[in-house]
Design a protein around this motif. Structure first.
Motif, short mmCIF file in Angstrom:
data_model
loop_
_atom_site.label_atom_id
_atom_site.label_comp_id
_atom_site.label_asym_id
_atom_site.label_seq_id
_atom_site.Cartn_x
_atom_site.Cartn_y
_atom_site.Cartn_z
N ASN A 1 0.84 -1.19 0.00
CA ASN A 1 0.00 0.00 0.00
C ASN A 1 0.88 1.25 0.00
O ASN A 1 1.54 1.55 1.00
CB ASN A 1 -0.90 -0.01 1.24
CG ASN A 1 -1.96 1.05 1.19
OD1 ASN A 1 -1.78 2.10 0.57
ND2 ASN A 1 -3.08 0.81 1.86
N PRO A 2 0.90 2.01 -1.10
CA PRO A 2 1.76 3.20 -1.19
C PRO A 2 1.47 4.23 -0.10
O PRO A 2 2.36 4.98 0.31
CB PRO A 2 1.43 3.78 -2.58
CG PRO A 2 0.85 2.64 -3.34
CD PRO A 2 0.14 1.79 -2.33
N LYS A 3 0.24 4.26 0.40
CA LYS A 3 -0.13 5.23 1.43
C LYS A 3 0.44 4.86 2.80
O LYS A 3 0.51 5.70 3.69
CB LYS A 3 -1.65 5.35 1.52
CG LYS A 3 -2.31 5.89 0.26
CD LYS A 3 -3.82 5.97 0.42
CE LYS A 3 -4.48 6.51 -0.83
NZ LYS A 3 -5.97 6.58 -0.70
N LYS A 4 0.85 3.62 2.97
CA LYS A 4 1.32 3.15 4.28
C LYS A 4 2.81 2.87 4.33
O LYS A 4 3.35 2.61 5.41
CB LYS A 4 0.54 1.89 4.67
CG LYS A 4 -0.95 2.10 4.84
CD LYS A 4 -1.65 0.81 5.27
CE LYS A 4 -3.14 1.03 5.47
NZ LYS A 4 -3.84 -0.22 5.89
N ILE A 5 3.46 2.92 3.20
CA ILE A 5 4.86 2.48 3.14
C ILE A 5 5.79 3.40 3.93
O ILE A 5 6.87 2.98 4.36
CB ILE A 5 5.33 2.37 1.67
CG1 ILE A 5 6.57 1.49 1.57
CG2 ILE A 5 5.56 3.74 1.07
CD1 ILE A 5 6.36 0.07 1.99
N LYS A 6 5.38 4.64 4.17
CA LYS A 6 6.23 5.54 4.96
C LYS A 6 6.22 5.18 6.45
O LYS A 6 7.17 5.50 7.16
CB LYS A 6 5.77 7.00 4.78
CG LYS A 6 6.06 7.57 3.40
CD LYS A 6 5.66 9.04 3.32
CE LYS A 6 5.99 9.62 1.95
NZ LYS A 6 5.63 11.07 1.88
N LYS A 7 5.16 4.54 6.88
CA LYS A 7 5.01 4.22 8.31
C LYS A 7 5.40 2.78 8.62
O LYS A 7 5.84 2.47 9.73
CB LYS A 7 3.57 4.47 8.73
CG LYS A 7 3.30 4.27 10.21
CD LYS A 7 1.85 4.61 10.55
CE LYS A 7 1.57 4.40 12.04
NZ LYS A 7 0.16 4.73 12.39
N TYR A 8 5.25 1.91 7.62
CA TYR A 8 5.46 0.49 7.87
C TYR A 8 6.63 -0.06 7.05
O TYR A 8 6.99 0.48 6.01
CB TYR A 8 4.17 -0.30 7.56
CG TYR A 8 3.03 0.08 8.47
CD1 TYR A 8 2.91 -0.47 9.73
CD2 TYR A 8 2.07 1.02 8.06
CE1 TYR A 8 1.87 -0.12 10.58
CE2 TYR A 8 1.02 1.37 8.89
CZ TYR A 8 0.93 0.80 10.16
OH TYR A 8 -0.10 1.16 10.99
#
Length: 311
Positions: A156-163
């Motif tokens: 998920n590109p929207k979550k890759i910064k956090k996970y």
């Protein structure tokens, strides 16, 4: 009905009541012994559950389960200095839960412990991995930690910064620090899913994690164990989990006690939050039993021997 027939019926009734009473006495005796052995004599292995690890020098805590990098480093260094055995999930399963493999001789006398991190936060690589590398370099001891990951976040590109990403997972695996296991595909509450949805959530997590790490996992040890999202499970969830995984983990603030009647799909963990001090973690870790040389036996035989001696 003749006198002999009535006499025989009375004898049968007396024998029946005697057997019922004997079985009840044995059952009560065994239950008491089980409780005493499991609570006072059973080997104990603490399983700790962390979530996000933050560096307070440049990160603010926004979540009650955030834990300070500095406190984690203090706890881990204590464990390394005291020569704890950092289990992975397969070692716990094979050596202690099923006794399917003999405990390595060099581990006899050590205290065993399991450290888990849920949700696959990116801070695992930025804040935890450096601690593991530092301890490895300073003490020449590799600390293995378990990551329960939702692989949907890796796609998920929207979550890759956090996970954590697939490539970041592989860095830790390659260096021998990460044991990567499943936390469901997308962290859905499994008890609220119907059968087809439950199957997809469990199966997809396993498939994606294994696809990500296939060149590093010839024995398919990755994604063989599950931590239930939202700490929520029931009989249906356990039943479906058993089709894909060999064990399941729950938070119940208890220490794993090795003994009779344990359900490998309800393995207990101790949840760590921002208020848990390193000294408190050390106190719990010290409850761990030293690994014994003698082979563990099914406690039912012990009960039987105790009963014979009692008679």
């Amino acid at each position: 009905m003749g006198i002999n027939s009535i006499f025989k019926l009375k004898i049968i009734r007396i024998l029946f009541l005697f057997l019922v009473g004997l079985c009840t006495t044995i059952s009560i005796f065994f239950d008491l012994e089980t409780w005493l052995i499991v609570n006072f004599e059973a080997d104990k292995i603490p399983i700790f559950g962390f979530h996000n690890i933050i560096n307070t020098q440049n990160q603010k805590s926004s979540y009650g389960l955030d834990y300070k990098k500095q406190d984690l480093a203090e706890f881990l260094e204590y464990l390394v200095r005291e020569n704890y055995w950092f289990l992975d999930t397969d070692q716990l399963y094979n050596y202690f839960l099923t006794n399917s493999q003999p405990i390595p001789t060099e581990k006899i006398g050590q205290k065993a412990i399991l450290l888990t991190f849920d949700d696959g936060y990116k801070n695992i690589n930025t804040n935890v991995l450096p601690i593991l590398e530092y301890l490895d370099q300073k003490y020449n001891q590799k600390v293995k930690v378990v990551l329960f990951v939702n692989p949907e976040t890796m796609k998920n590109p929207k979550k890759i910064k956090k996970y954590i990403s697939c490539e970041e997972l592989k860095i830790g695996i390659n260096k021998g620090y990460y044991d990567v296991q499943s936390h469901g595909f997308s962290h859905k509450r499994l008890t609220e899913l119907n059968s087809p949805e439950l199957k997809i959530e469990l199966e997809a997590a396993q498939q994606v994690l294994r696809e990500c790490t296939k060149e590093l996992d010839n024995n398919q040890t990755i994604a063989t164990h599950l931590a239930y999202p939202y700490n929520d499970s029931n009989s249906q969830v356990e039943n479906y989990t058993s089709k894909y995984y060999v064990s399941g983990y729950l938070y119940n603030h208890q220490i794993l006690k090795l003994g009779w009647g344990k359900n490998n799909y309800k393995l207990p963990r101790i949840k760590v939050d921002r208020n848990t001090t390193p000294s408190r973690l050390i106190e719990i870790a010290e409850i761990s039993s030293s690994v014994k040389k003698e082979e563990r036996r099914f406690l039912g035989w012990r009960h039987f021997n105790i009963f014979l001696n009692y008679l």
